[in-house]
Each structure stands twice: as C-alpha cells, then as structure tokens.
Motif scaffolding. Structure first.
Motif, short mmCIF file in Angstrom:
data_model
loop_
_atom_site.label_atom_id
_atom_site.label_comp_id
_atom_site.label_asym_id
_atom_site.label_seq_id
_atom_site.Cartn_x
_atom_site.Cartn_y
_atom_site.Cartn_z
N ILE A 96 0.85 -1.19 0.00
CA ILE A 96 0.00 0.00 0.00
C ILE A 96 0.89 1.24 0.00
O ILE A 96 1.79 1.37 0.83
N THR A 97 0.61 2.14 -0.93
CA THR A 97 1.39 3.37 -1.06
C THR A 97 0.49 4.56 -0.77
O THR A 97 -0.61 4.68 -1.32
N ALA A 98 0.95 5.46 0.09
CA ALA A 98 0.23 6.70 0.34
C ALA A 98 0.45 7.64 -0.85
O ALA A 98 1.56 7.76 -1.36
N GLN A 99 -0.60 8.30 -1.28
CA GLN A 99 -0.49 9.18 -2.44
C GLN A 99 0.29 10.46 -2.15
O GLN A 99 0.65 11.16 -3.08
N ASP A 100 0.59 10.72 -0.86
CA ASP A 100 1.49 11.83 -0.57
C ASP A 100 2.95 11.39 -0.60
O ASP A 100 3.85 12.17 -0.30
N ASN A 101 3.19 10.11 -0.95
CA ASN A 101 4.53 9.55 -1.16
C ASN A 101 5.36 9.38 0.10
O ASN A 101 6.56 9.08 0.02
N LYS A 102 4.75 9.52 1.27
CA LYS A 102 5.53 9.47 2.52
C LYS A 102 5.57 8.07 3.14
O LYS A 102 6.38 7.84 4.02
N ASN A 133 9.11 7.83 5.13
CA ASN A 133 10.15 8.78 4.77
C ASN A 133 9.51 10.15 4.66
O ASN A 133 8.60 10.35 3.85
N GLU A 134 9.97 11.10 5.49
CA GLU A 134 9.39 12.44 5.47
C GLU A 134 9.66 13.17 4.16
O GLU A 134 8.99 14.16 3.85
N ALA A 135 10.62 12.69 3.38
CA ALA A 135 10.80 13.21 2.02
C ALA A 135 9.86 12.41 1.12
O ALA A 135 8.69 12.77 0.98
N TRP A 136 10.34 11.32 0.55
CA TRP A 136 9.46 10.42 -0.19
C TRP A 136 10.10 9.05 -0.28
O TRP A 136 11.32 8.90 -0.33
N VAL A 137 9.25 8.02 -0.24
CA VAL A 137 9.72 6.64 -0.34
C VAL A 137 10.04 6.35 -1.81
O VAL A 137 9.26 6.68 -2.70
N GLY A 138 11.18 5.75 -2.05
CA GLY A 138 11.56 5.45 -3.44
C GLY A 138 12.86 4.69 -3.46
O GLY A 138 13.16 3.91 -2.55
N PHE A 175 7.57 -14.04 2.53
CA PHE A 175 7.37 -13.03 1.49
C PHE A 175 8.57 -12.10 1.49
O PHE A 175 9.01 -11.62 2.53
N TYR A 176 9.11 -11.83 0.28
CA TYR A 176 10.27 -10.95 0.19
C TYR A 176 9.90 -9.62 -0.47
O TYR A 176 8.96 -9.54 -1.27
N PHE A 177 10.65 -8.58 -0.13
CA PHE A 177 10.46 -7.26 -0.71
C PHE A 177 11.74 -6.47 -0.51
O PHE A 177 12.66 -6.90 0.19
N GLU A 178 11.83 -5.30 -1.17
CA GLU A 178 12.98 -4.42 -0.98
C GLU A 178 12.56 -3.16 -0.25
O GLU A 178 11.44 -2.67 -0.42
N SER A 179 13.49 -2.62 0.52
CA SER A 179 13.22 -1.41 1.29
C SER A 179 14.52 -0.65 1.51
O SER A 179 15.60 -1.24 1.54
N GLU A 180 14.39 0.67 1.69
CA GLU A 180 15.53 1.52 2.04
C GLU A 180 15.57 1.80 3.54
O GLU A 180 16.18 2.77 3.98
#
Length: 800
Positions: A365-371, A393-398, A413-418
């Motif tokens: 699930i991604t917030a549309q404010d990108n945080k 991320n107070e800037a933006w997740v990416g 379940f695997y995924f990538e994250s910063e």
C-alpha cells in the motif's frame, strides 16, 4: 621498385595516422550515432535456453535486425522472418514444472508446450485478452477481457466468465410497455400492487372472480417451475463510472480482488503546438497535466465467489493512516485545518500477492502523498488488514528495487526497502510477522530475481564501488553474496530460463556496450559475442575519465568524473557538465547514456578545458539520504555540490575561478539556470538545454514527490524555481529548447524569456528547435545546439 613500394606504404600509413589524430569536431561527434557502431540491445533468451536473441546492426543499415546465437556457438546469425513469426514472447506465466507457458500475443491468449514445442491459440476474438496466468491447480488459464476476468479450462476448452462489472448508464429511459412507443399503460395482469389503492383493488378482484383465482394460482406455479430451470446469473458488480483494474483471482478461485479508480473531471491539460507539419497547418498535441492537479481516487474490494458478496478492503486501521507530513508545520493555518479535518490519507493498494496454497495474501500500500509504503497481510474473508512492515520517509519513499516482491515459499514473502538507508532485500514470515534483512551494507540491490527452485536470489548490486555493477547470488535465507561476473564496469545480465548461462551486456567508461556469454559460475570466463565499434571510433584515443571524490561543504563524499587536458589553455578554463533526470547516475565505469556529452567533454579537454561531471545530491546509486537530499529545495544541495567541485578544481588543478562555465539538459538545464541566477559570481557562462524554469508547470508524478504540491507547499516551489531568481543573472546565458517538447514544455522557456525581457536583461539568447521533442533526434539539431554551446565557452571562458 622495392624502395618505391616502401615509400608508398609509409605514405599511406602516415595518412591513416594523420586521420586517426584528426581533432574532434562538433560535426563529427553529433552525427547519426551509427558512426560509432550500433551496440546490441533487447537481449532475451528462448524459453528452452537454446538461443539468445538480440537486436543489432553491424552493417549500419536503416534499422536494427534480429540476430541469434547459442551458448556454444556464439557466431551471430540473422533470424529469418519465419522464425521471428514463430517466436514466443519472453513475458508470460509458467506452470510450476516450467514445461507450459501461457502468454498474450496481439490481444489473444496462447499456450506453449516447452517439451513438444507446440503452441496452441486459446482465444481468437475481436476483443483484446490479456494478463494470462495459470490457476492455482493449473487446470485453467485465467485472463482478462475488457475489465472482466475469465477462466479457460485447458482439458475441455470451457470458457467461464468470473466477474461481471457493470457501469451506470448516463441516462436510463423509462421502459415502454407491451411494445408500445412512449411508455403507455401497463397491461392489467402486469399491475404490481404497490400503493394502498392498488393492493385493495387486487384483493377485491380475487374475492369477486374465480377466474382471477385460477390464473393467479397458475402464475405462481409457473414461477416456481421457471425457477427450477433458471440458470444462476453471474453477480453484477456495479462500479458506477469508475475504472476497474488490478483484477486478481486467488489460486484456489475463492476470491477475486479488484481496484476501482475514479478520475477527476474537468482537469485541464497542457497543449503543445506543432508548427512543422505535413498539413502545413499548426496542429495541437494533447499533453500532460501539471503538478497539483487532482489525482485519481482508488478503492480496493474483495468478491467472495462462494458467498456471492462484495466488500471493501478496510484501510481505516492502517497505522499512521492519518499522519500529516512534517512540512505542514511551516503553514500553521493549513496544519490547523488538516488537524481538524482528521482525514485518512489517499492510498493505492497493489496486489494482493497470494501464496501458492492461498492461505496468505500480502498487499503493498502506497500513500499518495509519497511518505509511506506499507506491507500488510489481507484477510480476504473480511477485508481487514494486518500490519507487516511500514517504510516511512518524510521526504518520499523510493529508490532502487521498488516493486520487487514475491514468495519464497508458502509462508515467507520478500520485498525491498531503504529502511537501512540503502535498498536491500527483506524477508517476512507471514505466520509470525517477523522480518529479516538478507543483505546489508552501503550499497544497493538494483535488480532482483528468484531462482526457479526458490532457493536462491540473483541480483545486480554495486557492492565494490557505487559506479561498478556485478551479478550476485545469495541463498534465500541470507548469507554472503557470491559475485558471478568479473568484468569491471557495467554488467547488465539476463539469466537463461534453465539458469545455466548468463547473457551479459557489458561496457566500460570509454567502450560502448557489447554482448558476452558466460556460464552461471563464479569466475567463469565471459566470451565476447559482438564487436560493434567502428574503426573510425577506435581511431581516437577516448579518455577513461578519472573517477574521483571530493568533500562537499557538509562533509559528504561527492563522486565525480574528471577530464584533464594534456595541455591546459592559458586562460585555465573549466566546464562542469550537469547530468539530467535528477535521480540518475553518471559517475560510473560503464558507457554513459550521455555518450554525446562524453564525446563533447573529450573535445573540451582537447581544447584545454578541465571538465568535471558530478553525481550531485539527488543522484542515483548512493542510497536514501543522498537520493532525498533535494527534498523541498531543488537547486540547493544539488547546486552547492557543483560549486564545491569548482572550488576543488581551483585548488587542485589550477583552474581560474573567473573562467568557469557549466551546461546540461533537462534537470541539468535547470541547475544551469539556478547557478547563473543564484550564484552568479561562480559561473561566467552556461548552456541550459530543455530546462525546467518553474516546477509548478512540470508533471505531478515526479515533482510532487520532491516538492509536495504548489498550493500546499508554495515555499518549496518558490525557492526551487529559476524564474523567481532571474534578476540575479550576470554571466552569459544560452538557452536551447525543442518547440514540441512534451516533457518540459516549450512554454517553460518562453515564460522565462518574457521574465528576462521585463527585467531588461541583455546577456542571454534562446535557440529554438522547431521539430525536436525533449530528447533531440535530428543530427542537425544536435550539431547546431553544441556548436552554440562550444562557441559560448570559447568566447567567454578564454578571455584574458
């Protein structure tokens, strides 16, 4: 006679030698890139792993052609038209044994048998079918037609529609009775006793007349009998005027999930006028919206096929669903309004991703404010969600690796994250909810692939150096990465379906891409397949740029490419090249996508310039904090990194601080403008190509992540947009822009031109290119553009 022959041979050799040392020129560099040689591209394997296909053009023909090799016979051969027609696309869905593959081609569904080589066409319709996959028990093919989901039984050929989405009509006329036009009276037997008067009349008729009683009894019996023979209708799922997408069937066929999107009405889009047309008239090209325009609203639902019920996925309990971004603290009135409203943030749900046994479903699930990005477990029976992971991320997740997800078995379940600061692989236990980080370090996992047996991860990462990529493997449980490739530079790897071979597209900083083949074993030798580079290109000693680091004013290491002339011009000039795209890496050891600029930088060095190419704050390859360092202020740290680079050139390479210029395109053009406008004493001249001049006029997807929205975070747009600082121009500015630019619209540069006119600035020029989009195509345009830039530097940076 022998002496004469020797003299002739020597004279011929000297001619070739003289030609090889001919100075670079703009005309030479900016020709059709075929003069360099056409590198292989679009590498893919046949499904049986017996062939590698690739596009190539060794003869400099009008267009690339399809070639093929085998892992053991690496001599390229052209692929015949018959073989091309019979080729199976590389995309598709495999069964568990990897013997059958279902795929879509030209809007129809096909089934390929790897063992027999037989391809069966399953659909042949005027409608478009797509997204085919195997059902959980592999007895059916699931695919979409229009918005709906269908299943095709492989054994019997039975086609079953699984969903029935219905849209509301714009207007529904009242039905006409008994075939009459205009909606006349209903027949007496069709009267439905609705109000008190009608019910009283019906009761009176039954009381007075036996024939009415008989007919009424017959109608009831007929109705009961009809129901016995009635085929159950597929449930209609009303979606009003919303668009249906991401329709997913659980492996056991119990649940269908789908997403509805409601797009805002009346949103205004930009128009790009096209002046040079075949018709002779100006034609308008419909274009994108601008940042801040209303975005689509999304909702996700579950259709329980057993209970024939539909319900919404409940997002109200998501942790932090009402959290406000930190930046609103700069706007007290807006903070007060949002706090009082206490609204849930808008979301987009991706998935679900089902375990093979259908016991677990995971959504991203991604917030549309990108945080925020959440990984959550979905209970399909209730539509409720259980938190598994949250990346805030107070800037933006990416960053690298976004969207790389899947199951290693039925519970993991695997995924990538910063989350650690760099893009790494994580493994979630769907039963216990525990999370394990599989890779770690100050480097990125840039691509990720799970082996067929689900025991090994393959990935491309920059472990050794931010500018060097290699192909690695690790066990799914974690461990030390094992490097498989060995050539220093850029390694783009395509693994064969049987996982025995690597097709490698490899390049170095001064050598364009070539195709290699290597066994999938650490340390194995990579055999070169193609030799694409022309003799003319090889005749010039292209520099291997020095990859250096310097400290910026904040104490961070900044990576840069450095071109040092053999003989520095007496004026000791320097030029800084600024790459585009913001989030892009250009300081590396592989062949740059900015190959024209690479050649131009060589030419500048030949003419006595020191050239610096900086991976400034915001560039790719260096982790989360570097990526987001430009949040809310583009033209801030990304620009001061360039200035700190100039300081280093002055101190270490004797550059004259009064003779420094810069150039770049797109984001590089934007930085060029900000440099000349906000730090005019550092820069004597600049060439700004296809530049963003006002971020409020750029697109939403890119800009809103970095600067939020203009009407909610106006401060960020004001400090980040060159048009507000145009009065600071002192040096010589050359602007260059394509007039049919559909990315950074030509309107951007026209608005800035008007601003410079109103400010009475005279030290600027605008060169317009009537037929060019954002990325120039015509060699004549490239040549004109860089002749002007070179002239700018020659006339302004080499003054006494």
């Amino acid at each position: 006679m022998k002496k004469i022959l020797i003299i002739l041979l020597l004279s011929g050799c000297s001619g070739v030698f003289a030609q090889s040392l001919a100075p670079l020129s703009i005309e030479k560099i900016m020709r059709d890139p075929k003069w360099i040689g056409v590198a292989p591209s679009n590498i893919r394997w046949s499904d049986d792993s017996k062939k590698i296909y690739f596009n190539w053009n060794p003869e400099n023909a009008d267009r690339d052609q399809l070639f093929a090799i085998t892992p053991t016979d690496i001599k390229p051969a052209k692929v015949s038209m018959d073989e091309r027609k019979a080729m199976v696309p590389e995309y598709g869905d495999w069964n568990k044994k990897h013997t059958l593959k279902v795929f879509e081609k030209n809007g129809d569904v096909f089934l390929s048998d790897l063992v027999s080589g037989k391809i069966t066409q399953l659909t042949n319709t005027a409608e478009r079918e797509g997204s085919p996959s195997f059902s959980g028990d592999e007895s059916k093919i699931i695919f979409t037609r229009g918005e709906n989901l269908f299943s095709f039984k492989i054994a019997s050929g039975e086609l079953v529609q699984l969903t029935n989405f219905t849209h509301s009509a714009a207007a529904t006329p009242a039905p006409a009775a008994s075939g009459r036009r205009g909606g006349g009276r209903r027949a007496a037997t069709d009267v439905v006793a609705g109000n008190d008067q009608e019910r009283w009349l019906k009761a009176q008729q039954l009381e007075l007349f036996d024939i009415i009683k008989v007919k009424d009894k017959d109608r009831k019996l007929d109705s009961i009998e009809r129901k016995e023979f009635e085929v159950k209708k597929l449930k209609e799922i009303a979606v009003d005027n919303k668009s249906v997408g991401d329709v997913v069937l659980s492996p056991d066929g119990h649940y269908v999930t789908y997403r509805l999107a409601k797009y805002p009405e009346g949103v205004k889009s930009a128009i790009v006028p096209n002046y040079v047309t075949a018709s002779g008239f100006t034609e308008d090209i419909p274009n994108r919206t601008k940042v801040g325009e209303p975005q689509a609203a999304y909702e996700s639902f579950v259709f329980d096929t057993h209970k024939d019920t539909v319900y919404k996925i409940n997002t109200t309990t998501i942790p932090g669903i009402k959290d406000l971004p930190d930046y609103v603290k700069d706007y007290p009135k807006e903070l007060e309004r949002l706090t009082k409203a206490n609204e849930d943030r808008k979301l987009v749900i991706r998935g679900p991703f089902w375990s093979e046994d259908s016991k677990y479903a995971i959504v991203e699930i991604t917030a549309q404010d990108n945080k925020d990005v959440w990984v959550m477990k979905l209970d399909p029976a209730t539509g409720s969600l259980t938190p598994m992971d949250r990346e805030r991320n107070e800037a933006w997740v990416g960053g690298a690796g976004q969207g790389n997800v899947g199951w290693t078995d039925n519970t993991h379940f695997y995924f990538e994250s910063e989350a650690s600061g760099y893009a790494h692989i994580y493994l979630l236990d769907a039963v216990t909810g525990t999370k394990k980080q599989l890779t770690t370090g100050k480097w990125e996992v840039q691509s990720l692939q799970l082996s067929k047996d689900k025991k090994t991860f393959y990935f491309i990462g920059n472990i050794e150096h931010p500018g060097v990529t290699h192909f690695y493997r690790i066990p799914v449980a974690g461990g030390e990465p094992v490097k498989i490739t060995s050539m220093k530079g850029g390694n783009e790897v395509t693994l064969s379906p049987d996982e025995k071979w690597l097709a490698i597209r490899y390049s170095f900083s001064n050598k364009p891409w070539e195709l290699y083949v290597q066994p999938n074993k650490p340390g194995a030798k990579a055999e070169q397949v193609t030799n694409s580079i022309s003799a003319e290109f090889k005749s010039y000693p292209w520099r291997e740029p020095q990859v250096i680091t310097f400290k910026n004013r904040y104490g961070s290491d900044v990576y840069a490419r450095l071109y040092v002339p053999e003989k520095q011009d007496p004026a000791k000039p320097a030029v800084v090249f600024v790459h585009g795209a913001g989030y892009l890496q250009n300081v590396h050891f592989w062949w740059s996508s900015y190959f024209r600029e690479y050649m131009f930088n060589n030419m500048l060095a030949d003419n006595g310039y020191v050239v610096l190419d900086v991976d400034y704050s915001g560039s790719a390859g260096y982790g989360r904090d570097w990526r987001t360092a430009i949040y809310r202020h583009m033209g801030g740290k990304d620009l001061t990194d360039q200035e700190d680079g100039v300081k280093m050139l002055v101190e270490k390479y004797g550059v004259n601080p009064k003779h420094v210029g810069l150039y770049g395109g797109s984001y590089g053009g934007f930085i060029t403008l900000m440099a000349l406008f906000t730090e005019p004493d550092t820069w004597a001249a600049g060439g700004a190509i296809r530049s963003v001049t006002d971020w409020a006029h750029y697109n939403h997807g890119y800009t809103a992540s970095i600067l939020n929205e203009p009407f909610t975070d106006e401060k960020s747009y004001r400090i980040s947009s060159p048009i507000y600082f145009a009065d600071g121009l002192k040096g010589n500015l050359l602007m260059l822009h394509g007039m049919v630019d559909q990315n950074v619209n030509y309107q951007d540069i026209i608005r800035l031109s008007q601003k410079l006119i109103e400010l009475h600035k005279e030290n600027w020029e605008l060169a317009s290119y009537p037929v060019e989009d954002h990325g120039f195509v015509q060699p004549s345009s490239w040549t004109d553009e860089y002749k002007r830039i070179f002239k700018l530097f020659e006339t302004t940076l080499k003054k006494p």
